[in-house]
Design a protein around this motif. Structure first.
Motif, PDB file in Angstrom:
ATOM      1  N   ASP A 135       0.719  -1.298  -0.056  1.00 46.23           N
ATOM      2  CA  ASP A 135      -0.123  -0.075   0.023  1.00 46.23           C
ATOM      3  C   ASP A 135       0.758   1.225   0.057  1.00 46.23           C
ATOM      4  O   ASP A 135       1.813   1.486   0.833  1.00 46.23           O
ATOM      5  N   HIS A 136       0.549   2.065  -0.938  1.00 45.22           N
ATOM      6  CA  HIS A 136       1.372   3.468  -0.912  1.00 45.22           C
ATOM      7  C   HIS A 136       0.269   4.083  -1.777  1.00 45.22           C
ATOM      8  O   HIS A 136      -0.614   3.881  -2.731  1.00 45.22           O
ATOM      9  N   SER A 137       0.806   5.553  -2.025  1.00 47.93           N
ATOM     10  CA  SER A 137       0.246   6.573  -2.789  1.00 47.93           C
ATOM     11  C   SER A 137       1.248   7.056  -3.591  1.00 47.93           C
ATOM     12  O   SER A 137       2.461   6.976  -3.295  1.00 47.93           O
ATOM     13  N   ILE A 138       0.835   7.811  -4.669  1.00 49.41           N
ATOM     14  CA  ILE A 138       2.027   8.331  -5.590  1.00 49.41           C
ATOM     15  C   ILE A 138       1.324   9.350  -6.566  1.00 49.41           C
ATOM     16  O   ILE A 138       0.319   9.518  -6.718  1.00 49.41           O
TER      17      ILE A 138
ATOM     18  N   GLU B 257       6.431  21.347 -12.121  1.00 48.86           N
ATOM     19  CA  GLU B 257       5.743  20.891 -11.142  1.00 48.86           C
ATOM     20  C   GLU B 257       6.025  19.638 -10.313  1.00 48.86           C
ATOM     21  O   GLU B 257       5.753  19.431  -9.437  1.00 48.86           O
ATOM     22  N   ALA B 258       6.347  18.475 -11.209  1.00 47.61           N
ATOM     23  CA  ALA B 258       6.896  17.208 -10.638  1.00 47.61           C
ATOM     24  C   ALA B 258       7.858  17.551  -9.721  1.00 47.61           C
ATOM     25  O   ALA B 258       7.818  16.819  -8.437  1.00 47.61           O
ATOM     26  N   PHE B 259       9.064  18.442 -10.034  1.00 46.21           N
ATOM     27  CA  PHE B 259       9.950  18.457  -8.875  1.00 46.21           C
ATOM     28  C   PHE B 259       9.350  19.411  -7.546  1.00 46.21           C
ATOM     29  O   PHE B 259       9.588  18.955  -6.372  1.00 46.21           O
ATOM     30  N   ASN B 260       8.478  20.400  -7.905  1.00 47.88           N
ATOM     31  CA  ASN B 260       7.749  20.817  -6.771  1.00 47.88           C
ATOM     32  C   ASN B 260       6.907  20.010  -6.105  1.00 47.88           C
ATOM     33  O   ASN B 260       7.011  20.027  -4.677  1.00 47.88           O
ATOM     34  N   LEU B 261       6.269  19.073  -6.565  1.00 45.15           N
ATOM     35  CA  LEU B 261       5.196  18.241  -5.849  1.00 45.15           C
ATOM     36  C   LEU B 261       6.161  17.042  -4.987  1.00 45.15           C
ATOM     37  O   LEU B 261       5.594  16.754  -3.907  1.00 45.15           O
ATOM     38  N   ALA B 262       7.227  16.794  -5.695  1.00 49.08           N
ATOM     39  CA  ALA B 262       8.174  15.890  -5.218  1.00 49.08           C
ATOM     40  C   ALA B 262       8.536  16.318  -3.922  1.00 49.08           C
ATOM     41  O   ALA B 262       8.586  15.553  -2.840  1.00 49.08           O
ATOM     42  N   GLU B 263       8.884  17.501  -3.880  1.00 46.12           N
ATOM     43  CA  GLU B 263       9.606  18.244  -2.697  1.00 46.12           C
ATOM     44  C   GLU B 263       8.549  18.549  -1.569  1.00 46.12           C
ATOM     45  O   GLU B 263       8.769  18.329  -0.296  1.00 46.12           O
ATOM     46  N   THR B 264       7.355  18.872  -2.155  1.00 46.90           N
ATOM     47  CA  THR B 264       6.335  19.324  -1.133  1.00 46.90           C
ATOM     48  C   THR B 264       5.852  18.148  -0.343  1.00 46.90           C
ATOM     49  O   THR B 264       5.544  18.157   0.893  1.00 46.90           O
ATOM     50  N   TYR B 265       5.622  17.081  -1.136  1.00 42.25           N
ATOM     51  CA  TYR B 265       4.915  15.970  -0.516  1.00 42.25           C
ATOM     52  C   TYR B 265       6.207  14.747  -0.099  1.00 42.25           C
ATOM     53  O   TYR B 265       5.634  13.612   0.303  1.00 42.25           O
TER      54      TYR B 265
ATOM     55  N   LYS C  46      -1.171  11.143   2.998  1.00 42.43           N
ATOM     56  CA  LYS C  46      -0.518  12.512   2.686  1.00 42.43           C
ATOM     57  C   LYS C  46      -0.857  12.805   1.114  1.00 42.43           C
ATOM     58  O   LYS C  46      -0.669  13.913   0.936  1.00 42.43           O
ATOM     59  N   ILE C  47      -1.043  11.933   0.162  1.00 42.77           N
ATOM     60  CA  ILE C  47      -1.214  12.329  -1.198  1.00 42.77           C
ATOM     61  C   ILE C  47      -2.735  12.136  -1.530  1.00 42.77           C
ATOM     62  O   ILE C  47      -3.460  13.163  -1.899  1.00 42.77           O
ATOM     63  N   ASP C  48      -3.458  11.154  -1.027  1.00 43.40           N
ATOM     64  CA  ASP C  48      -4.794  11.058  -1.500  1.00 43.40           C
ATOM     65  C   ASP C  48      -5.713  12.142  -0.669  1.00 43.40           C
ATOM     66  O   ASP C  48      -6.587  12.512  -1.526  1.00 43.40           O
ATOM     67  N   SER C  49      -5.249  12.338   0.420  1.00 47.78           N
ATOM     68  CA  SER C  49      -6.315  13.458   0.924  1.00 47.78           C
ATOM     69  C   SER C  49      -6.145  14.913   0.515  1.00 47.78           C
ATOM     70  O   SER C  49      -6.837  15.607   0.755  1.00 47.78           O
ATOM     71  N   LYS C  50      -5.085  15.118  -0.195  1.00 50.25           N
ATOM     72  CA  LYS C  50      -4.588  16.127  -0.941  1.00 50.25           C
ATOM     73  C   LYS C  50      -4.985  16.397  -2.511  1.00 50.25           C
ATOM     74  O   LYS C  50      -4.205  17.110  -3.283  1.00 50.25           O
ATOM     75  N   ALA C  51      -5.741  15.294  -2.697  1.00 50.34           N
ATOM     76  CA  ALA C  51      -6.007  15.129  -4.245  1.00 50.34           C
ATOM     77  C   ALA C  51      -6.568  16.372  -4.953  1.00 50.34           C
ATOM     78  O   ALA C  51      -6.134  16.731  -6.234  1.00 50.34           O
ATOM     79  N   ASN C  52      -7.400  17.263  -4.238  1.00 51.50           N
ATOM     80  CA  ASN C  52      -7.932  18.470  -4.948  1.00 51.50           C
ATOM     81  C   ASN C  52      -6.916  19.466  -5.091  1.00 51.50           C
ATOM     82  O   ASN C  52      -6.787  20.266  -6.026  1.00 51.50           O
TER      83      ASN C  52
ATOM     84  N   PHE D 244      -6.008  10.214  -8.276  1.00 51.78           N
ATOM     85  CA  PHE D 244      -7.105  10.552  -9.246  1.00 51.78           C
ATOM     86  C   PHE D 244      -8.226  11.510  -8.543  1.00 51.78           C
ATOM     87  O   PHE D 244      -8.488  11.507  -7.588  1.00 51.78           O
ATOM     88  N   ALA D 245      -8.547  12.675  -9.105  1.00 51.57           N
ATOM     89  CA  ALA D 245      -9.332  13.742  -8.800  1.00 51.57           C
ATOM     90  C   ALA D 245     -10.738  13.271  -8.826  1.00 51.57           C
ATOM     91  O   ALA D 245     -11.527  14.004  -9.765  1.00 51.57           O
ATOM     92  N   ASP D 246     -10.916  12.523  -7.653  1.00 46.14           N
ATOM     93  CA  ASP D 246     -12.348  11.936  -7.688  1.00 46.14           C
ATOM     94  C   ASP D 246     -13.554  13.049  -7.949  1.00 46.14           C
ATOM     95  O   ASP D 246     -14.414  13.110  -8.608  1.00 46.14           O
ATOM     96  N   GLU D 247     -13.514  14.085  -6.916  1.00 41.82           N
ATOM     97  CA  GLU D 247     -14.230  14.987  -6.894  1.00 41.82           C
ATOM     98  C   GLU D 247     -14.555  15.749  -8.145  1.00 41.82           C
ATOM     99  O   GLU D 247     -15.600  16.269  -8.490  1.00 41.82           O
TER     100      GLU D 247
END
Lengths: 383, 274
Positions: free
Chosen positions: A134-137, A154-162, A257-263, A316-319
């Protein structure tokens, strides 16, 4: 100052994005159709004091990137096809150790050797679930080269942020396409640097303790905090801890840490969506044909077709997808695989039965005609 | 060089002791030799990175108070390569097992040798996969009994020294846990050496190897290393060529180290060109 306008292939757009984001380290292994990224960075990184290394295989490249990131460098690798499979072990380790890194996966036909020189989007689910456990990405895509540049930054930004590996799900078509790209001035696009701890050396540093800002600030190997990283289940200090309470908390953290920030992580583009009766959901190269199909239906038949391009595929941006598809009479998911994101769209929309699928898996780029064939079936009218 | 008294507490994470290795395991002796070598060299904890893979021996990284990474099975060397390239000031040491280094990590091992990157690889060779229950490794040797070789191992073993030499390591040595002081001094030389150094330390696993092969308890297994190894070039070899040689087989300071090579042949060259 004159704009920095270039006419370059997708690989160069990715390279320019990586350099703009402050990439200092690349380790890779030759594989078609991603090799141009390695070639370009082997040339550009040393000019900036950065480092490039060609490793003995894909597994080693991924491990090497993680090592460089642990020592404080913004690091990336690029790969394709079987190489992406080989990297999954390291991607799982990066998820577990929360080590920021970027993996460009220039998709080609598969499975196995498949077709190295032709386009596909068959790795979408592998990007999400390729590493065991189990993990998220985070996984991102782009349909034009300006966005290849932007998403790489943005990939680098998100990698560092999360504190996570981020996968750039490009494909053979965007990689080898040539387009105009405007390279922004420094500062035009925000660049997020490594978020480092302000705990003084000598005081207890917890590499996995979330601070008041929701961040887990890092230290570098050699910076004086002397922490431990392991692929084992570990506690906030990074030391092995397999107590059920700790493991439960760790796994929930890695996913949440990732799934709850999907939006917040979501990046998407809407074309003709304001009044759309029919929505084409797509990502990457497929978007280009979807746009043509939508425009032809609008211009020639007056049928209101819109396009929702997902630039972040995972989480995945469910909402967002549910909301954007809520008023559509029908939703067409278009992708170059046997049906990967279509499952997600069916999962999140209010009426899964209104979701249709338009695909192609013959190494050919999906064409406007392919998507229009689906629209004809649904609307009863064709162009 | 250090003129202070060796204090193990300076180098260990004491909260994790006693360690998880079985009674009689040779790995504790290797750890002791490594820490004494680091002490002898006067290295600061902050300046050392210990990177290991997976297996009994690789649990060593968690016990040591340095910049430590317990990585993936076989992947210690490529991870260490990234760390070293990113921060060449770190003394990067990779203690790992025979399976980790020569089987799943065999490809990484030969390429680290070839590149001659300044990393010290310490192979804790107990000729068996201990943690997973005594399966045979590429170092077990023909005829050895293992949980996956109930009739004896059919395949040949690597000679790690020859492998490292052939692949281009610029420092290659072998010693044993019986010769603990020799191990300490050999590791010291290996860390001092600028380039890829390989120290094979014949260790023992009484639990998985000894029991199945009637090799006796730990003291008997150590005695075996005493009786069956000789210093490099010993006259005893004439009578018994099967004796295992100990010593420093390669110590080549002429070969260009990889981080230096990248700096001089790539970065400096590009900068000069402007």
């Amino acid at each position: 100052m004159a704009e920095n306008i270039q006419f370059i292939p997708g690989s160069d757009a990715c390279i320019e994005g990586a350099l703009y984001a402050g990439c200092e380290f690349f380790a890779g292994y030759p594989i078609t159709p991603s090799s141009e990224v390695a070639e370009g960075l082997s040339k550009e990184l040393p000019k900036r004091g950065g480092k490039f290394i060609q490793m003995e295989d894909e597994i080693a490249s991924m491990a090497c990137v993680i090592g460089a990131s642990l020592a404080g460098k913004k690091s990336m690798t690029a790969t394709s096809g079987p190489g992406f499979s080989l990297k999954q072990e390291g991607i799982g380790y990066a998820c577990m150790t929360e080590t920021p890194c970027v993996i460009a996966n220039v998709q080609r036909g598969g499975p196995s050797t498949g077709n190295p020189t032709h386009v596909a989007q068959g790795d979408t689910m592998q990007a999400r679930w390729g590493a065991h456990g189990d993990h998220s990405i985070i996984a991102m895509t782009a349909s034009n080269l300006q966005d290849v540049f932007k998403m790489t930054v943005e990939a680098f930004n998100l990698a560092e942020t999360y504190r996570t590996p981020v996968v750039l799900m490009f494909d053979e078509a965007t990689q080898h396409l040539r387009e105009k790209v405007v390279i922004p001035e420094p500062g035009e696009i925000e660049v997020i640097d490594r978020i480092r701890t302000d705990i003084p050396v000598g005081e207890q540093y917890y590499p996995y303790l979330t601070d008041a800002n929701g961040q887990r600030p890092m230290s570098d190997f050699g910076a004086g905090h002397r922490f431990h990283v392991t692929g084992l289940h570990h506690n906030l200090l990074g030391f092995p801890d397999v107590s059920p309470e700790n493991v439960n908390e760790l796994i929930h953290h890695l996913v949440d840490k990732i799934d709850s920030k999907a939006n917040e992580i979501a990046r998407y583009k809407e074309y003709y969506m304001d009044d759309a009766d029919y929505v084409i959901v797509c990502y990457g190269t497929t978007t280009r044909s979807a746009l043509q199909a939508a425009e032809d239906y609008r211009n020639q038949l007056g049928i209101k077709v819109g396009v929702l391009e997902l630039q972040v595929v995972w989480p995945f941006a469910d909402e967002i997808v549910r909301e954007k598809c809520a008023n559509a009479k029908a939703v067409i998911v278009s992708e170059m695989n046997m049906g990967q994101i279509v499952r997600e769209v069916r999962r999140v929309v209010d009426q899964p039965e209104k979701v249709y699928f338009s695909n192609r898996v013959d190494n050919q780029i999906i064409k406007p005609a392919d998507i229009k064939a689906a629209l004809r079936m649904i609307t009863g009218k064709g162009v | 060089m250090s003129d202070t008294q060796f204090d193990v507490n300076k180098y260990i994470r004491a909260q994790f002791f006693p360690q998880m290795w079985c009674p009689g395991c040779g790995h504790g002796t290797v750890m002791g030799a490594l820490l004494r070598a680091i002490h002898d060299l006067g290295l600061e904890n902050d300046d050392v990175s210990v990177v290991s893979g997976i297996g009994c021996s690789s649990r060593i990284s968690g016990y040591l108070d340095f910049n430590t990474a317990h990585t993936m099975h076989g992947r210690a060397l490529p991870t260490a390569t990234g760390i070293k390239l990113a921060n060449p000031n770190l003394k990067v040491i990779v203690p790992f097992g025979d399976g980790d280094s020569t089987a799943i990590g065999g490809n990484h091992f030969i390429h680290a040798c070839r590149r001659n990157i300044d990393i010290t690889a310490i192979v804790m060779n107990n000729r068996i996969y201990g943690m997973t229950g005594g399966q045979y490794s590429p170092m077990s040797g023909r005829g050895v009994k293992a949980s996956t070789a109930p009739y004896g191992v059919p395949d040949e073993s690597f000679d790690l020294v020859e492998l490292a030499k052939g692949a281009g390591a610029s420092f290659v040595a072998r010693t044993t846990v019986y010769h603990a002081k020799e191990a300490q001094n050999t590791i010291k030389k290996a860390i001092e050496h600028k380039g890829f150094s390989v120290v094979e330390i014949l260790s023992m696993c009484p639990t998985q190897f000894g029991r199945k092969n009637k090799a006796g308890e730990a003291p008997q297994m150590m005695e075996w290393y005493k009786d069956n190894t000789v210093p490099m070039g010993s006259k005893k070899l004439a009578d018994n060529p099967d004796l295992i040689q100990r010593g420093v087989f390669v110590d080549d300071n002429e070969r260009l180290e990889y981080c230096t090579a990248y700096q001089e042949l790539v970065i400096d060259k590009v900068m000069k060109k402007g």
